[in-house]
Enzyme design. Structure first.
Site, mmCIF file in Angstrom:
data_model
loop_
_atom_site.group_PDB
_atom_site.id
_atom_site.type_symbol
_atom_site.label_atom_id
_atom_site.label_comp_id
_atom_site.label_asym_id
_atom_site.label_seq_id
_atom_site.Cartn_x
_atom_site.Cartn_y
_atom_site.Cartn_z
ATOM 1 N N ASP A 1 45.685 39.185 47.188
ATOM 2 C CA ASP A 1 46.520 39.906 46.234
ATOM 3 C C ASP A 1 46.878 38.907 45.135
ATOM 4 O O ASP A 1 47.633 37.953 45.364
ATOM 5 C CB ASP A 1 47.776 40.435 46.924
ATOM 6 C CG ASP A 1 48.629 41.289 46.010
ATOM 7 O OD1 ASP A 1 48.870 40.851 44.865
ATOM 8 O OD2 ASP A 1 49.064 42.372 46.424
ATOM 9 N N GLU B 1 46.682 38.325 54.556
ATOM 10 C CA GLU B 1 47.039 38.238 53.142
ATOM 11 C C GLU B 1 48.317 37.428 52.994
ATOM 12 O O GLU B 1 49.253 37.583 53.790
ATOM 13 C CB GLU B 1 47.255 39.656 52.597
ATOM 14 C CG GLU B 1 47.831 39.731 51.207
ATOM 15 C CD GLU B 1 48.194 41.156 50.809
ATOM 16 O OE1 GLU B 1 48.668 41.335 49.675
ATOM 17 O OE2 GLU B 1 48.019 42.082 51.622
ATOM 18 N N GLN C 1 43.356 42.511 45.199
ATOM 19 C CA GLN C 1 44.326 43.440 44.616
ATOM 20 C C GLN C 1 44.920 42.830 43.355
ATOM 21 O O GLN C 1 45.029 41.596 43.233
ATOM 22 C CB GLN C 1 45.435 43.756 45.622
ATOM 23 C CG GLN C 1 44.934 44.508 46.845
ATOM 24 C CD GLN C 1 45.977 44.608 47.934
ATOM 25 O OE1 GLN C 1 46.758 43.698 48.171
ATOM 26 N NE2 GLN C 1 45.985 45.739 48.627
ATOM 27 N N GLU D 1 47.469 47.678 43.066
ATOM 28 C CA GLU D 1 48.718 47.672 43.824
ATOM 29 C C GLU D 1 49.838 47.214 42.898
ATOM 30 O O GLU D 1 50.385 46.123 43.047
ATOM 31 C CB GLU D 1 48.606 46.771 45.066
ATOM 32 C CG GLU D 1 49.771 46.972 46.027
ATOM 33 C CD GLU D 1 49.651 46.152 47.296
ATOM 34 O OE1 GLU D 1 49.022 46.650 48.253
ATOM 35 O OE2 GLU D 1 50.167 45.030 47.319
#
Length: 264
Positions: free
Chosen positions: A182, A147, A208, A244
């Site tokens: 993310d 990530e 996310q 998140e």
């Protein structure tokens, strides 16, 4: 939590933090979540976490591994030369937890490149460590994800661009090494979310969300998640969406965005 066709998971390092860690599982279940993510779970015995997952009929989707000395400013060890044995031990620990928790994937944190550090050496270390992790994970039927993190929140972090992440994935060459996007970190670091989702969709196994720029609920800020969710549909993403973000107040009071996003 499944809203329409969206499957939302609660990241218990961010949500329900008004409670002690083991109490967050029940809070997530009562709020309608069917899945959770963990940050770094190793301070809590795996058996204790497994009991909470079973009690509340939750699945754990993943967690981070190999944080290093977080209090001293480390943010992972996977790209740090000279820490290879420590990294291998972290992989063994991760696989033991994954077995007990029935967790399908984990994320080795890459770490910080010190000022003047040799990025080529860090990259070579990262590639070899990821290859080792992926091969070990494959023996246990698990996936390793990488990530990108933004340099505003995590100055000096090794992996910040999607072009580099995908190139590293190809260099490692293991089929169970995948990408985790993310959207908060990606927007802060590079933007151009729609193009990236379309370009890398085939390798993305987890997504996310959080609002940008303040990392609160994804119902305000510069990212239009109504559009992003339509793009996820367009590219055929059917996986979970991890929440998140840092709630503006009490976690439960800010969860209405899930239904509002689906209705918009």
């Amino acid at each position: 939590m499944i809203v329409g066709m969206r499957k939302f998971a609660a990241n218990l390092g961010f949500l329900f933090t008004e409670r002690p860690f083991l109490e967050r599982f029940g809070a997530a279940a009562r709020a309608g979540f069917a899945a959770v993510e963990l940050l770094v779970p190793f301070d809590t015995p795996a058996e204790a976490i497994a009991r909470e997952l079973e009690r509340h009929r939750l699945v754990n989707l993943g967690f981070n591994i190999g944080p290093g000395d977080w209090a001293a400013g480390e943010r992972g060890i996977a790209s740090l030369p000279g820490r290879e044995e420590e990294f291998r031990r972290s992989v063994a620990q991760a696989l033991a937890y994954a077995e007990t928790l029935r967790t399908p994937q984990f994320h080795p944190l890459a770490g910080i490149v010190p000022p003047g550090g040799d990025r080529a050496r860090h990259r070579a270390t990262y590639v070899e460590n990821l290859r080792f992790a992926a091969r070990e994970a494959a023996r246990h039927g698990r996936t390793v994800v990488i990530e990108t993190l933004n340099a505003r929140d995590m100055p000096g972090y090794f992996l910040t661009t999607w072009a580099d992440a995908d190139a590293i994935r190809e260099a490692v060459g293991e089929p169970n090494l995948k990408l985790q996007m993310d959207l908060y970190h990606t927007q802060v670091a590079e933007g151009d979310l729609t193009t990236k989702l379309r370009r890398y969709a085939g390798a993305i196994v987890h997504v996310q969300v959080a609002g940008v720029p303040d990392r609160h609920e994804p119902d305000e800020g510069e990212v239009d998640y109504r559009h992003i969710f339509r793009v996820l549909d367009e590219v055929g993403y059917s996986g979970w969406i991890g929440c998140e973000y840092r709630p503006r107040g009490r976690t439960e009071d800010g969860l209405g965005w899930r239904e509002r996003r689906e209705e918009s």
